[in-house]
Design an enzyme around this catalytic site. Structure first.
Site, mmCIF file in Angstrom:
data_model
loop_
_atom_site.group_PDB
_atom_site.id
_atom_site.type_symbol
_atom_site.label_atom_id
_atom_site.label_comp_id
_atom_site.label_asym_id
_atom_site.label_seq_id
_atom_site.Cartn_x
_atom_site.Cartn_y
_atom_site.Cartn_z
ATOM 1 N N GLU A 48 19.426 -65.108 -8.400
ATOM 2 C CA GLU A 48 19.972 -65.155 -7.043
ATOM 3 C C GLU A 48 21.128 -66.148 -6.913
ATOM 4 O OE1 GLU A 48 18.589 -63.107 -4.628
ATOM 5 O OE2 GLU A 48 19.974 -63.809 -3.090
ATOM 6 N N ASP A 76 24.848 -56.476 -4.777
ATOM 7 C CA ASP A 76 25.269 -57.091 -3.508
ATOM 8 C C ASP A 76 26.574 -57.863 -3.677
ATOM 9 O OD1 ASP A 76 22.996 -56.135 -2.353
ATOM 10 O OD2 ASP A 76 22.346 -58.059 -1.502
ATOM 11 N N ARG A 92 41.938 -55.944 -0.104
ATOM 12 C CA ARG A 92 41.477 -55.266 1.126
ATOM 13 C C ARG A 92 40.557 -54.075 0.838
ATOM 14 N NH1 ARG A 92 46.821 -56.059 2.742
ATOM 15 N NH2 ARG A 92 47.016 -57.878 4.090
ATOM 16 N N LYS A 100 25.146 -51.995 2.165
ATOM 17 C CA LYS A 100 25.096 -53.387 2.614
ATOM 18 C C LYS A 100 25.419 -54.286 1.426
ATOM 19 C CE LYS A 100 21.285 -53.364 5.856
ATOM 20 N NZ LYS A 100 20.116 -54.199 6.163
ATOM 21 N N PHE A 122 17.143 -47.616 -17.963
ATOM 22 C CA PHE A 122 17.226 -49.070 -17.791
ATOM 23 C C PHE A 122 15.848 -49.693 -17.539
ATOM 24 C CE2 PHE A 122 21.788 -48.437 -16.576
ATOM 25 C CZ PHE A 122 22.343 -49.344 -17.457
ATOM 26 N N GLU A 138 8.807 -51.259 -2.502
ATOM 27 C CA GLU A 138 9.682 -50.483 -1.621
ATOM 28 C C GLU A 138 9.382 -48.982 -1.756
ATOM 29 O OE1 GLU A 138 11.606 -52.104 0.436
ATOM 30 O OE2 GLU A 138 11.932 -54.070 -0.483
ATOM 31 N N LYS A 185 15.829 -43.105 1.833
ATOM 32 C CA LYS A 185 16.775 -44.152 2.218
ATOM 33 C C LYS A 185 18.136 -43.514 2.524
ATOM 34 C CE LYS A 185 18.465 -48.598 2.131
ATOM 35 N NZ LYS A 185 18.483 -49.955 1.689
ATOM 36 N N GLU A 206 21.880 -49.541 11.416
ATOM 37 C CA GLU A 206 20.732 -50.167 12.077
ATOM 38 C C GLU A 206 20.413 -49.655 13.467
ATOM 39 O OE1 GLU A 206 19.076 -52.964 10.806
ATOM 40 O OE2 GLU A 206 20.379 -53.317 9.073
ATOM 41 N N ARG A 242 16.489 -46.557 11.033
ATOM 42 C CA ARG A 242 16.581 -47.487 9.911
ATOM 43 C C ARG A 242 15.530 -48.596 10.035
ATOM 44 N NH1 ARG A 242 22.249 -48.953 6.909
ATOM 45 N NH2 ARG A 242 21.268 -49.765 5.031
ATOM 46 N N ASN A 257 11.822 -50.926 7.711
ATOM 47 C CA ASN A 257 11.438 -52.322 7.813
ATOM 48 C C ASN A 257 9.917 -52.517 7.773
ATOM 49 O OD1 ASN A 257 12.936 -54.659 7.827
ATOM 50 N ND2 ASN A 257 12.271 -55.145 9.915
ATOM 51 N N HIS A 269 8.177 -55.513 6.415
ATOM 52 C CA HIS A 269 9.176 -56.565 6.282
ATOM 53 C C HIS A 269 9.116 -57.606 7.385
ATOM 54 C CE1 HIS A 269 10.693 -53.990 3.162
ATOM 55 N NE2 HIS A 269 11.699 -54.809 2.887
ATOM 56 N N HIS A 277 8.859 -60.900 5.664
ATOM 57 C CA HIS A 277 9.934 -61.892 5.692
ATOM 58 C C HIS A 277 9.428 -63.258 6.121
ATOM 59 C CE1 HIS A 277 13.505 -58.928 5.814
ATOM 60 N NE2 HIS A 277 13.354 -59.459 4.613
ATOM 61 N N HIS A 301 10.505 -60.842 -3.290
ATOM 62 C CA HIS A 301 10.592 -60.081 -2.047
ATOM 63 C C HIS A 301 9.508 -59.003 -1.946
ATOM 64 C CE1 HIS A 301 12.475 -57.920 1.252
ATOM 65 N NE2 HIS A 301 12.477 -56.825 0.520
#
Ligand SMILES: NC(=O)c1ccc[n+]([C@@H]2O[C@H](COP(=O)([O-])OP(=O)(O)OC[C@H]3O[C@@H](n4cnc5c(N)ncnc54)[C@H](O)[C@@H]3O)[C@@H](O)[C@H]2O)c1
Ligand SMILES: [Zn+2]
Length: 1611
Positions: free
Chosen positions: A94, A130, A141, A163, A190, A205, A266, A276, A280, A284, A287, A291, A303
């Protein structure tokens, strides 16, 4: 593995559309496909491939090579310029998701003049995705990005949706953008290298998506556990399998299927709700609460792990609010758990990850407050309505109180008497189905003919496994109705076939026993096909031998695949179950009997089952089986002598079958009615029931004053007005023992105007050995409420008390992790004034998962959540959700050591000794308590009671350990045995550990403690027996301590005291332990290369139980530098055929460590080798592995071996607490896939280097070349950490010979070698000699006369035993000059020097030791090489071991070597007397007296020693002295005897240096006076051993040498 990454021109792929384009592509081995697609369809001049260093070595080479090949091909075709490829490898984790990394990448690209014409390829997990997504979003840009997710989480979650983000110190994902990738390629290949924990992380998930979206996807996950895990985690699948449909295995297809399903959902949600909205929000699920937890426990937990717990909690919330049934909650939890995910914060796995970090419900709620998805101050949580379905198409608004109640770990039960609106007078409910009946019903109905509807099934692991097994046997078809409340089962009348894969039953006992017989019913199978039944590691230890024996006797072909008489078993069909007369030993388990009976109708001949072996256990369960068989149309005839007869037949399925409730569970709602004066009907249990507890209403509640009505299938109870239950002066509950807890709580509130108001329950002795000692537990907890209760020999006695006088204890009721204790006390709590807290509310889940919901929803009792755990500190709260590093404080060795343990283990005696050893002071918490409160403890308890005592005790402990307390540093603090009873005290102790202090748990064999305590009446006792207390407390002791010491005693005198010599040994062990844990003497092996004593080795112990080979241990360890305890090879103890609980297993290993420490002074290497790494420990039990390793540290093992194949999180957390234990990070290439010098091996090296103090890499050699490759590798690591590098296998022996650092060795006296190709030390030395790695040296005895010397025997025996090529010879000379040439010759190894040259020899020496300086004589010469300006120079060094010979023999005879006698006496004044004086001084004797016939010589000696110590010369032996040690150095023929009074004072130790005869007159005299004697010959041997050790750098094989010398001596 790199070579297997694919070059398949046209793999078969699946495509998923997102935001209108089919840009998600899934398949196997996609390398070429991806590159061709990207290079063709996303043209650019620059491609930037970014990945992390875990992936780079495995995948990058192929990617680069293929990129170049394909891009030049395409460029040639189109006649264009080839694009540039930029590659960058980032650090994993991370921390790379940072501004800094983003800056670095941008600067690097800009400096390379990379333009807008660029495409990014993000190859990695969510971190890379990410970060690179965000880089691409802002670079010039915005330029295209292609996601190549490599973790499961990235595939199903982070890569889809656009995201992107980076972290800042203020929090995660705070800066980012929406940036849709051009393509998302999911190459499932992988996943094969993904660590298991990361795989589970992603599964959270996947399961989440199925749970909210699609039940059939969920079913695939439920049933596909083994296949999916196999497809992912099997490391060496053949090269390109799966790329095309025809090479894809079923497991691979399933894996693709479930990932596809998840990705599709998804993608759909993103497409329909890109930024959102409501939809969506569904993703959650899990979560919101997840969270909240994650913010507290990250990064210790991942997570997905937090979301997993979150999902279960959110599902429980839905259940509590009435939206979801328990069947669904159970399925969700079981599914998560089966993929290795945690489902509760109380789970051990979680506790071990997060330590004592407590997720307080209020802290979680605080964090949830700031969730972006909340609506105003209302929290929004996804409400599941069924598996695959949500209550609303969005998250629902939920009240805080409801969330709080579900999250809180403790339950506050409020009395119905204080409710504003009292509950309904009458309730009707169905209680959970019985497990035994559920399992039988499933099996019978599956074997039966026709369709039946089963209701009220208990949903548990057992039933789940049974169902899956029956399905895979093709026995029946199933479907669910009513949201899973009804099972529709179509039986096939006994048609079975061999399943394609093994049947896995986890740890489900009933299922495994029943299914074993079922397998023998399969009539036929294709040639060679077998039906295999297996379970988890625990299951494989539970015996089924009697059943197998019986089945085999009927002709079944069953083999135990691993261990005879245990799972797994393989059955080869041979015409089905023969039947006929079957004999079965039934004294161990009634399940064997039921297993055969259930199958009996399907035998080829009628079955006559004869139970042998005397007593039949659990007859009621056999009766239940027979009754249920009858319900399905089959009669069992009972014959005399435990014989049953069953005719051939087929079960006939009724239209519907309601599984009877568990009768013990039913007692609780009925008791609630009884105690609250209301009416309750339980609909599924009545007079027809065979369960003993079904008579509870009639036989207990009715006599207590309730109205009871029972039909065949229902029971209704109405209680008398509150407070009017009657006591039962005597009730025998033998037929319903589990219900006694329910009766007990009712008895607490009886009234009896006329009688004594006492209830006596008997016949329940078996309840002492249930989940806890239930009788003691009930007494203990009732006492806390002010109710008088006590134990009877086989029961309990309770005095009724007016309800208004019952007081709930402030901290609540402790449930001993026992569901029945929790439910019983919640019954009582419905009337106790002001409410009662029930701790550990989760424990009810064992039999009634929604007990609390039913208590509240159906029985109308008000509940509220409580959390008495510690909240986070202010500082901690401030940092929540932000980027944190986990670090634990350094151990602080000046901090006081707290000793805990049971009363009587020796906390005071050993505590005081510990203080002495460490130079600390000692304080006893009890004394402190008595002093500060000015009372005695018994007085205090008599006046104030136990509870108050515990409160004050905690306070005392807290004060003692406070930062500014005088006791906080350099004290040994001994606590009362019960200190761990309260959570407050435990918290204080844990805090001490957290602050770097030590809490030491002292253990002694409990039997000994009990015996000892029977003599000790100074302290008041609980009304409990020691064993119960121990069982209750031991987990607490172990939870709070960071060290544990076992005071091992193998002999005891009668009343529990150990013998004085044993105490002495215990103290010695403790001393070694303390010096180790405080870092004062870590006993680690000196690994300096080139020193005398290299190569170093450790011997691997392979026995199952050290107790059986104690007398061989010293021999086995001879010459080794360390000893390895292979914990995985130790016996898994079993008790009465029952698997021994985990705590006892720990106790067993702890004792093994203690035995080893007792008998061998070598450092201990604590190793638990897993199967995949050539050991015996389970490969999939990471938790169990690290539990054990942690104990290795706590037991003070000098080394702990950790395999680097486990997850980094587990390894890192182990290393954090390693104290002084060094880590050997090891890796074994068992499958032979990682050659020395390969990239993969380099990765393993780096990994081992990261974690280990010593690196151990083990390959396999099948030819000599492999050893050469190893040596080349070794050469490149010369500058690195200490490296053990060897090859297994006979061809690898050479590598063991060459390896110089801690080579694992075996010994001829061991039962087996720990690894193929292992050599003994002697073999290694011989081989090294032959290879020229070990020169043969000559050693000499210089002096005269020496013809009768024992020295050649001593040393040559030593050399021979260790396989050393050296020889020891005599060099008899009158003048030392004759020896000069020898001393200088290159093959000179060393010399012993004796009269007359002990002084003269010094002129040839370069250096002498301190002892030589004092004693003034040399008896040992050795050769040392000293580095002088980079050149090794040869030096001769003189030492004196004569004094060591005396010291090493005399000291162990002292009762307490650290507290030697005050006075010592030496007789004589020659050279030996000098050694004697020096030895006395070295042993710490303060007043040393010297006597010699010629006093003047004695005075000379006194002068010579003046710089060292003050010696008193006595003129006469009549002097008034009391020596505790006497050393005589006068010749034996002097016939000296001492005046009697010298023996008078104390029983001392005498050492006579004369050794012919062995027992001199002097020794005989001393022995008569009770003195301990040391013979001259012993000293002679001992000084020789010391010499040997100086020369070889090895511990001498003392036993062998001594035996040889004595043999020669006797001649
Ligand atoms: N954008 C989103 O919608 C979204 C959604 C969920 C999570 N995330 C983010 O994703 C990140 C977590 O992603 P992650 O769980 O993939 O972690 P990760 O990227 O850190 O990968 C986990 C570990 O596995 C290693 N690894 C990856 N693939 C491997 C393979 N095939 N073989 C061997 N090792 C491999 C990595 O080097 C790393 O050590 C977090 O930063 C989180 O915020 C983003
Ligand atoms: Zn998530």
């Amino acid at each position: 593995m790199a070579q297997t990454t694919g070059r398949v021109a046209q793999p078969d792929v699946e495509k998923v559309a997102i935001l209108g384009s089919e840009s998600i592509i899934l398949g196997f081995h996609l390398t070429d496909y991806i590159l061709r697609d990207v290079l063709t369809n996303i043209p650019a001049s620059n491609y930037v491939l970014i990945t992390d260093s875990n992936l780079a070595p495995i995948y990058l080479p192929t990617y680069e090579e293929r990129f170049n090949a394909i891009s030049s091909e395409i460029a040639a075709e189109k006649g264009q310029k080839e694009p540039r490829l930029f590659v960058r490898v980032l650090a994993p984790g991370e921390t790379s998701k940072s501004r800094k990394t983003k800056d670095d990448i941008e600067d690097w690209l800009l400096s390379n003049a990379v333009t807008r014409d660029t495409c990014f390829l993000a190859m990695g997990g969510g971190v890379i995705g990410d970060l690179i997504g965000f880089v691409a979003a802002t670079f010039m840009r915005g330029v295209p990005v292609v996601q190549i997710p490599t973790t499961l989480l990235a595939m199903v979650d982070s890569s889809i949706g656009g995201k992107t983000a980076i972290d800042t110190p203020a929090g995660k994902n705070l800066i980012g953008a929406f940036w849709q990738p051009k393509r998302i390629f999911m190459d499932l290949n992988f996943l094969r290298t993904l660590p298991e924990r990361e795989f589970s992380n992603g599964m959270a998930e996947v399961i989440k998506t199925a749970a909210i979206w699609n039940e059939s996807d969920f079913v695939k996950l439920e049933n596909g556990v083994e296949a999916i895990r196999h497809a992912v985690l099997q490391g060496n699948a053949s090269a390109l399998a799966g790329a095309t449909l025809d090479t894809r295995t079923e497991a691979q297809s399933l894996l693709l299927d479930v990932i596809l399903a998840s990705a599709k959902v998804k993608a759909y949600v993103v497409t329909h709700d890109e930024r959102e909205g409501g939809l969506r929000g569904l993703l959650n699920f899990g979560h919101s609460i997840g969270h909240g937890i994650e913010a507290i426990v990250s990064p210790l937990m991942l997570h997905g792990e937090c979301v997993s717990i979150g999902m279960v909690k959110e599902a429980e919330l839905a259940r509590n609010l009435g939206h979801l049934n328990q069947v669904a909650v159970g399925r969700l939890a079981r599914c998560l758990s089966s993929y290795g995910l945690p489902i509760s914060l109380e789970e051990k796995k979680v506790k071990d990850r997060i330590g004592d970090l407590h997720c307080h419900v209020d802290d979680i709620m605080d964090i949830m407050k700031v969730d972006k998805k909340n609506q105003g101050d209302k929290k929004r949580i996804v409400m599941l309505a069924a598996i695959g379905k949500t209550l609303e198409p969005r998250a629902s608004v939920i009240a805080d109180a409801a969330i709080h109640k579900v999250l809180a770990p403790e339950q506050l039960v409020l009395p119905v008497t204080e409710a504003a609106n009292p509950p309904k007078k009458e309730v009707v409910l169905t209680t959970p189905g019985s497990k035994s009946i559920s399992n039988r019903a499933l099996l019978i109905a599956a074997l039966g003919k026709g369709t039946t509807r089963l209701t009220n099934l208990l949903h548990s692991d057992d039933t789940q496994y049974m169902l899956a097994a029956l399905q895979s046997l093709g026995a029946a078809d199933f479907e669910w109705e009513n949201n899973g409340e009804t099972l529709v089962l179509h039986g096939r009348g006994g048609q079975l076939s061999v399943p394609d894969k093994e049947i896995y039953v986890g740890n489900a006992g009933t299922a495994s026993r029943f299914l074993t017989s079922v397998l023998t019913l399969i009539a036929s199978a294709p040639e060679g096909k077998k039906a295999v039944l297996t379970g988890n590691a625990r299951m494989k230890q539970r015996p089924i031998a009697p059943l197998l024996t019986a089945l085999k006797a009927t002709g079944a072909i069953i083999e135990s695949i691993e261990k005879e008489g245990f799972l797994p078993v393989a059955v080869t069909p041979n015409g089905g179950f023969k039947g006929g007369r079957i004999e079965l030993a039934a004294s161990i388990s009634s399940q064997y009997v039921s297993s055969i009976l259930l199958c009996a109708p399907y035998a080829n001949e009628p079955v006559e089952l004869v139970l042998t072996g005397g007593q039949v256990i659990s007859q009621p369960y056999i009766d239940m089986t027979i009754a249920m068989m009858k319900d399905f149309g089959i009669d069992v005839e009972r014959l005399p002598n435990n014989t049953y007869k069953v005719q051939k037949g087929v079960y006939q399925n009724p239209e519907a079958y309601a599984v009877e409730s568990d009768a013990s569970s039913a007692t609780y709602p009925l008791a609630v009615a009884a105690i609250t004066g209301r009416t309750c009907t339980v609909t599924n249990i009545g007079t027809k029931s065979l369960q003993g507890d079904a008579t509870f209403a009639i036989n207990v509640l009715r006599p207590m004053g309730c109205q009871v009505e029972q039909t065949e299938t229902s029971t209704t109870v109405t209680g008398p007005p509150i407070g009017q239950l009657r006591p039962l002066p005597s009730v025998d509950m033998e037929t319903m023992t589990d219900a006694f807890l329910t009766a007990t709580v009712l008895a607490a509130v009886t009234s009896d105007p006329k009688g004594e108001n006492i209830t006596r329950i008997t016949g329940i002795a078996n309840q002492r050995v249930k989940e806890c000692n239930r009788i003691a537990a009930m007494v203990h907890e009732l006492t806390k409420m002010g109710v008088t209760a006590s134990e009877l020999p086989d029961g309990i006695q309770i005095h009724g008390k007016p309800i208004k006088d019952i007081k709930a204890p402030a901290e609540g009721i402790f449930c001993y992790d026992d569901h029945r204790v929790a439910m019983a006390f919640s019954v009582l709590a419905t009337v106790v004034p002001k409410g009662t807290i029930i701790q550990e509310k989760k424990c009810v889940e064992k039999t009634w998962p929604n007990w609390w919901d039913d208590l509240e929803g159906k029985l109308g009792v008000r509940l509220s959540g409580v959390d008495q755990g510690a909240r986070l500190s202010q500082a901690e709260r401030k940092h929540l959700g932000k980027m944190r590093k986990s670090n634990s404080p350094k151990m602080d060795h000046t901090k006081s050591i707290v000793i805990i343990g049971m009363r009587g283990v020796g906390k005071t005696t050993l505590g005081q000794y510990a203080a002495e050893t460490l130079g600390f002071k000692f304080v006893d918490v009890d004394h402190y308590f008595e002093k500060t409160l000015n009372t005695t403890i018994p007085e205090f308890i008599n006046t104030w009671g136990w509870e108050q005592f515990r409160v004050k005790e905690t306070e005392a402990l807290q004060k003692i350990l406070a930062k500014d307390s005088e006791y906080a540093r350099e004290y040994v603090i001994s606590c009362g045995g019960g200190i761990v009873e309260t959570s407050e005290s435990r918290a204080v102790l844990k805090e001490h550990v957290r602050q770097g202090g030590k809490v030491l748990h002292l253990v002694r064999d409990l039997d000994h403690v009990v015996k000892y305590l029977n003599k000790d009446t100074t302290r008041p006792m609980f009304g409990e027996d020691m064993m119960t207390i121990w069982k209750r407390r031991r987990t607490w002791y172990r939870e709070v301590c960071n060290y544990e010491f076992v005071a091992y005693a193998d002999s005891i005198v009668e009343d529990g005291w150990v013998t004085p010599t044993e105490w002495q040994a215990i103290k010695k062990d403790l001393q070694r332990f303390l010096l180790f844990i405080t870092g004062r003497d870590t006993n680690h092996v000196d690994l300096t290369p080139g020193r005398v004593g290299v190569p170093t080795t450790f011997v691997s112990l392979t026995m199952k139980d050290l107790r059986t080979t104690v007398d061989k241990l010293r021999e086995i360890c001879e010459g080794a530098d360390a000893v390895e305890l292979r914990v995985d090879l130790l016996q898994q103890p079993e008790e009465d055929g029952k698997e021994v609980e985990c705590q006892m297993y720990l106790e067993y290993i702890a004792e093994q460590v203690a035995i080893l420490r007792r008998h061998v002074s070598l450092p201990i290497i604590f190793t638990v080798r897993s199967k995949g790494q050539a050991g015996a420990f389970a490969d999939n039990d990471e938790q169990g592995m690290f539990d054990l390793l942690r104990w290795g540290q706590r037991w003070g093992c000098e080394y702990v071996d950790v395999e680097v194949c486990w997850s980094s999180a587990a390894i890192e957390s182990l290393i954090r607490d390693k104290g002084n234990s060094l880590i050997i990070s090891s890796w074994h290439d068992v499958p032979q896939q990682t050659p020395w010098g390969s990239k993969e091996l380099e990765i393993k090296y780096q990994l081992a280097d990261k974690y280990g103090d010593i690196i151990k890499l083990v390959g396999v050699a099948t030819n000599l070349q492999h050893n050469i490759a190893l040596e080349e590798f070794r050469e490149t690591k010369k500058a690195g950490k200490h490296l053990i590098a060897i090859n297994m296998g006979a061809a690898g022996q050479l590598s063991r010979v060459i390896n110089e650092c801690l080579t694992p060795i075996t010994h001829p006296s061991l039962p087996a070698k720990a690894a193929p190709g292992q050599l003994s030390l002697a073999e290694i030395n011989q081989a090294r000699h032959l290879l020229g790695l070990l020169d043969a040296k000559k050693y000499w005895l210089i002096g005269t006369p020496i013809q009768h010397s024992m020295s050649p025997t001593i040393h040559n025996t030593g050399f021979d035993t260790l396989g050393l090529p050296h020889r020891y010879n005599l060099l008899e000379c009158h003048m030392v000059e004759y020896a000069e040439e020898t001393l200088k010759s290159p093959n000179f190894g060393g010399a012993s020097v004796t009269i007359p040259h002990k002084i003269a020899v010094m002129k040839y020496l370069d250096d002498i030791s301190e002892s030589v300086k004092m004693i003034g004589a040399v008896n040992t010469v050795c050769v040392r090489y000293v580095d002088v300006n980079g050149k090794m120079e040869r030096r001769l060094f003189g030492d004196n071991t004569d004094y060591l010979g005396i010291k090493r023999r005399v000291q162990p005879l002292m009762l307490d070597p650290s507290n030697p006698p005050e006075q010592g006496l030496v007789i004589g004044s020659g050279g030996t007397a000098r050694a004697g004086l020096y030895a006395l001084h070295q042993m710490g004797i303060k007043e040393i007296f010297l006597w010699n016939r010629t006093a003047s010589k004695a005075h000379e000696l006194k002068k010579a020693f003046a710089s060292l110590c003050d010696i008193t010369v006595i003129d006469s032996l009549e002097a008034d002295i009391e020596p505790g040690v006497i050393v005589s150095t006068v010749p034996a023929d002097s016939g000296i005897e001492l005046p009697e009074h010298l023996y008078g004072g104390i029983k001392g130790i005498i050492c006579d240096m004369a050794y012919k005869p062995r027992r001199t007159k002097l020794l005989q005299q001393a022995e008569r006076k009770g003195w301990s004697c040391v013979e001259g010959i012993e000293v002679l041997i001992e000084q020789g051993l010391a010499q040997f050790e100086i020369w070889t750098g090895k511990r001498a094989p003392a036993d062998k040498i001594e035996a040889e010398v004595l043999k020669r001596y006797e001649l």
